[in-house]
Design a protein around this motif. Structure first.
Motif, PDB file in Angstrom:
ATOM      1  N   ALA A  32       0.635  -1.356  -0.056  1.00 37.38           N
ATOM      2  CA  ALA A  32      -0.066  -0.139  -0.047  1.00 37.38           C
ATOM      3  C   ALA A  32       0.796   1.324   0.025  1.00 37.38           C
ATOM      4  CB  ALA A  32      -0.829  -0.001   1.188  1.00 37.38           C
ATOM      5  N   ILE A  33       1.996   1.004   0.781  1.00 36.92           N
ATOM      6  CA  ILE A  33       2.902   2.295   0.787  1.00 36.92           C
ATOM      7  C   ILE A  33       3.498   2.541  -0.702  1.00 36.92           C
ATOM      8  CG2 ILE A  33       5.142   3.039   1.622  1.00 36.92           C
ATOM      9  CD1 ILE A  33       4.204   1.829   4.208  1.00 36.92           C
ATOM     10  N   SER A  34       3.813   1.443  -1.145  1.00 38.36           N
ATOM     11  CA  SER A  34       4.405   1.509  -2.592  1.00 38.36           C
ATOM     12  C   SER A  34       3.321   2.013  -3.713  1.00 38.36           C
ATOM     13  CB  SER A  34       4.715   0.217  -3.095  1.00 38.36           C
ATOM     14  OG  SER A  34       5.923  -0.163  -2.650  1.00 38.36           O
ATOM     15  N   VAL A  35       2.001   1.909  -3.430  1.00 41.36           N
ATOM     16  CA  VAL A  35       0.894   2.495  -4.192  1.00 41.36           C
ATOM     17  C   VAL A  35       0.917   3.814  -3.939  1.00 41.36           C
ATOM     18  CG1 VAL A  35      -1.674   2.434  -4.792  1.00 41.36           C
ATOM     19  CG2 VAL A  35      -0.279   0.133  -4.209  1.00 41.36           C
ATOM     20  N   SER A  36       0.822   4.479  -2.606  1.00 40.93           N
ATOM     21  CA  SER A  36       1.054   5.754  -2.577  1.00 40.93           C
ATOM     22  C   SER A  36       2.297   6.405  -3.252  1.00 40.93           C
ATOM     23  CB  SER A  36       1.335   5.840  -1.209  1.00 40.93           C
ATOM     24  OG  SER A  36       0.144   5.609  -0.459  1.00 40.93           O
ATOM     25  N   TRP A  37       3.400   5.841  -3.465  1.00 42.65           N
ATOM     26  CA  TRP A  37       4.590   6.407  -4.280  1.00 42.65           C
ATOM     27  C   TRP A  37       4.351   6.149  -5.633  1.00 42.65           C
ATOM     28  CZ3 TRP A  37       8.266   9.476  -2.772  1.00 42.65           C
ATOM     29  CH2 TRP A  37       8.632   9.469  -1.247  1.00 42.65           C
ATOM     30  N   ILE A  38       3.614   5.021  -6.090  1.00 43.19           N
ATOM     31  CA  ILE A  38       3.288   5.250  -7.601  1.00 43.19           C
ATOM     32  C   ILE A  38       2.530   6.428  -7.947  1.00 43.19           C
ATOM     33  CG2 ILE A  38       1.839   3.981  -9.109  1.00 43.19           C
ATOM     34  CD1 ILE A  38       2.694   1.383  -7.748  1.00 43.19           C
ATOM     35  N   ILE A  39       1.203   6.662  -6.963  1.00 44.88           N
ATOM     36  CA  ILE A  39       0.770   7.920  -7.407  1.00 44.88           C
ATOM     37  C   ILE A  39       1.421   9.101  -7.416  1.00 44.88           C
ATOM     38  CG2 ILE A  39      -1.312   9.119  -6.532  1.00 44.88           C
ATOM     39  CD1 ILE A  39      -2.393   6.732  -5.294  1.00 44.88           C
ATOM     40  N   TYR A  40       2.406   9.259  -6.586  1.00 45.37           N
ATOM     41  CA  TYR A  40       3.277  10.240  -6.259  1.00 45.37           C
ATOM     42  C   TYR A  40       3.963  10.411  -7.584  1.00 45.37           C
ATOM     43  CZ  TYR A  40       6.711  13.467  -4.587  1.00 45.37           C
ATOM     44  OH  TYR A  40       7.791  14.676  -4.574  1.00 45.37           O
ATOM     45  N   GLY A  41       4.521   9.303  -7.956  1.00 48.13           N
ATOM     46  CA  GLY A  41       5.250   9.116  -9.542  1.00 48.13           C
ATOM     47  C   GLY A  41       4.648   9.778 -10.495  1.00 48.13           C
ATOM     48  N   ILE A  42       3.525   9.314 -10.729  1.00 51.87           N
ATOM     49  CA  ILE A  42       2.424   9.358 -11.628  1.00 51.87           C
ATOM     50  C   ILE A  42       2.217  11.191 -11.722  1.00 51.87           C
ATOM     51  CG2 ILE A  42       0.245   9.518 -12.577  1.00 51.87           C
ATOM     52  CD1 ILE A  42       0.198   6.343 -11.758  1.00 51.87           C
ATOM     53  N   LEU A  43       1.714  11.670 -10.616  1.00 48.47           N
ATOM     54  CA  LEU A  43       1.551  12.971 -10.382  1.00 48.47           C
ATOM     55  C   LEU A  43       2.640  14.045 -10.554  1.00 48.47           C
ATOM     56  CD1 LEU A  43      -0.545  13.081  -6.992  1.00 48.47           C
ATOM     57  CD2 LEU A  43      -1.271  13.519  -9.531  1.00 48.47           C
ATOM     58  N   HIS A  44       3.886  13.407 -10.395  1.00 44.01           N
ATOM     59  CA  HIS A  44       5.166  14.280 -10.480  1.00 44.01           C
ATOM     60  C   HIS A  44       5.852  13.952 -11.750  1.00 44.01           C
ATOM     61  CE1 HIS A  44       4.959  16.646  -6.934  1.00 44.01           C
ATOM     62  NE2 HIS A  44       4.183  15.728  -6.401  1.00 44.01           N
ATOM     63  N   LYS A  45       5.447  13.163 -12.290  1.00 43.46           N
ATOM     64  CA  LYS A  45       6.095  12.274 -13.683  1.00 43.46           C
ATOM     65  C   LYS A  45       7.535  12.012 -13.529  1.00 43.46           C
ATOM     66  CE  LYS A  45       3.034  15.071 -16.908  1.00 43.46           C
ATOM     67  NZ  LYS A  45       2.286  16.199 -15.980  1.00 43.46           N
ATOM     68  N   ASP A  46       7.544  11.272 -12.523  1.00 44.05           N
ATOM     69  CA  ASP A  46       9.011  10.705 -12.006  1.00 44.05           C
ATOM     70  C   ASP A  46       9.174   9.359 -12.360  1.00 44.05           C
ATOM     71  OD1 ASP A  46      11.199   9.684 -10.670  1.00 44.05           O
ATOM     72  OD2 ASP A  46      11.134  11.542  -9.288  1.00 44.05           O
ATOM     73  N   LYS A  47       9.418   8.806 -13.292  1.00 43.98           N
ATOM     74  CA  LYS A  47       9.702   7.678 -13.945  1.00 43.98           C
ATOM     75  C   LYS A  47      10.486   6.599 -12.886  1.00 43.98           C
ATOM     76  CE  LYS A  47      13.278   8.886 -17.200  1.00 43.98           C
ATOM     77  NZ  LYS A  47      13.407   8.851 -18.590  1.00 43.98           N
ATOM     78  N   HIS A  48      11.499   7.349 -12.259  1.00 42.44           N
ATOM     79  CA  HIS A  48      12.233   6.516 -11.333  1.00 42.44           C
ATOM     80  C   HIS A  48      11.409   5.773 -10.145  1.00 42.44           C
ATOM     81  CE1 HIS A  48      15.327   9.194 -13.168  1.00 42.44           C
ATOM     82  NE2 HIS A  48      15.791   7.900 -13.446  1.00 42.44           N
ATOM     83  N   ILE A  49      10.711   6.730  -9.517  1.00 46.79           N
ATOM     84  CA  ILE A  49       9.955   6.393  -8.315  1.00 46.79           C
ATOM     85  C   ILE A  49       8.935   5.588  -8.956  1.00 46.79           C
ATOM     86  CG2 ILE A  49       8.112   7.259  -6.825  1.00 46.79           C
ATOM     87  CD1 ILE A  49       9.935   9.866  -6.251  1.00 46.79           C
ATOM     88  N   LEU A  50       8.224   5.863  -9.891  1.00 49.04           N
ATOM     89  CA  LEU A  50       7.101   4.873 -10.692  1.00 49.04           C
ATOM     90  C   LEU A  50       7.589   3.558 -10.739  1.00 49.04           C
ATOM     91  CD1 LEU A  50       4.276   5.083 -11.730  1.00 49.04           C
ATOM     92  CD2 LEU A  50       5.076   5.852 -13.779  1.00 49.04           C
ATOM     93  N   LEU A  51       8.773   3.403 -11.560  1.00 50.95           N
ATOM     94  CA  LEU A  51       9.165   2.185 -11.795  1.00 50.95           C
ATOM     95  C   LEU A  51       9.550   1.246 -10.454  1.00 50.95           C
ATOM     96  CD1 LEU A  51      10.310  -0.047 -13.951  1.00 50.95           C
ATOM     97  CD2 LEU A  51      12.465   1.222 -13.942  1.00 50.95           C
ATOM     98  N   MET A  52      10.205   1.967  -9.780  1.00 53.38           N
ATOM     99  CA  MET A  52      10.682   1.252  -8.627  1.00 53.38           C
ATOM    100  C   MET A  52       9.583   0.749  -7.788  1.00 53.38           C
ATOM    101  SD  MET A  52      13.351   2.240  -5.508  1.00 53.38           S
ATOM    102  CE  MET A  52      12.422   3.388  -4.843  1.00 53.38           C
ATOM    103  N   ASN A  53       8.629   1.412  -7.657  1.00 55.72           N
ATOM    104  CA  ASN A  53       7.501   1.215  -6.502  1.00 55.72           C
ATOM    105  C   ASN A  53       6.615   0.507  -7.437  1.00 55.72           C
ATOM    106  OD1 ASN A  53       7.803   2.511  -3.879  1.00 55.72           O
ATOM    107  ND2 ASN A  53       8.473   3.964  -5.346  1.00 55.72           N
ATOM    108  N   CYS A  54       6.301   0.290  -8.710  1.00 53.95           N
ATOM    109  CA  CYS A  54       5.563  -0.716  -9.457  1.00 53.95           C
ATOM    110  C   CYS A  54       6.122  -2.007  -9.147  1.00 53.95           C
ATOM    111  CB  CYS A  54       5.570  -0.591 -10.952  1.00 53.95           C
ATOM    112  SG  CYS A  54       4.331   1.060 -11.114  1.00 53.95           S
ATOM    113  N   MET A  55       7.451  -2.153  -9.232  1.00 47.72           N
ATOM    114  CA  MET A  55       8.100  -3.432  -8.880  1.00 47.72           C
ATOM    115  C   MET A  55       7.986  -3.827  -7.565  1.00 47.72           C
ATOM    116  SD  MET A  55      11.708  -2.720 -11.448  1.00 47.72           S
ATOM    117  CE  MET A  55      12.484  -4.051 -11.294  1.00 47.72           C
TER     118      MET A  55
END
Length: 92
Positions: free
Chosen positions: A53-76
């Motif tokens: 669930a914490i990773s999902v929060s970071w995924i949303i953050y990555g999407i909102l900020h268009k940060d592919k590094h955060i998005l990729l890591m937290n999806c994995m």
């Protein structure tokens, strides 16, 4: 000699992909213990679902900020953490 901040930033933008891979790899031993060894001793499904669930929060953050590094890591991480949590339920 001073380090060029832009050069360092470009280097770190590439280096962070290594961190993305390492962060995901750290979950593999637990994942194997649960799904291959069917050993869930000491594995808390609630904790692993919360990590997910914490990773999902970071995924949303990555999407909102268009940060592919955060998005990729937290999806994995979210995928691996969810699989560990599900395995803890299946084999408990």
């Amino acid at each position: 000699k001073n380090i060029d901040p832009e050069k360092f930033k470009r280097f770190y933008d590439k280096f962070i992909y290594l961190i993305v891979i390492i962060a995901s790899i750290t979950n593999i031993p637990q994942l194997l213990k649960v799904w291959i060894g069917k050993d869930v001793s000491g594995v808390s499904a609630i904790s692993w679902f919360m990590f997910s669930a914490i990773s999902v929060s970071w995924i949303i953050y990555g999407i909102l900020h268009k940060d592919k590094h955060i998005l990729l890591m937290n999806c994995m991480l979210m995928i691996m953490q969810s699989l560990i949590a599900i395995g803890a339920i299946v084999y408990n």
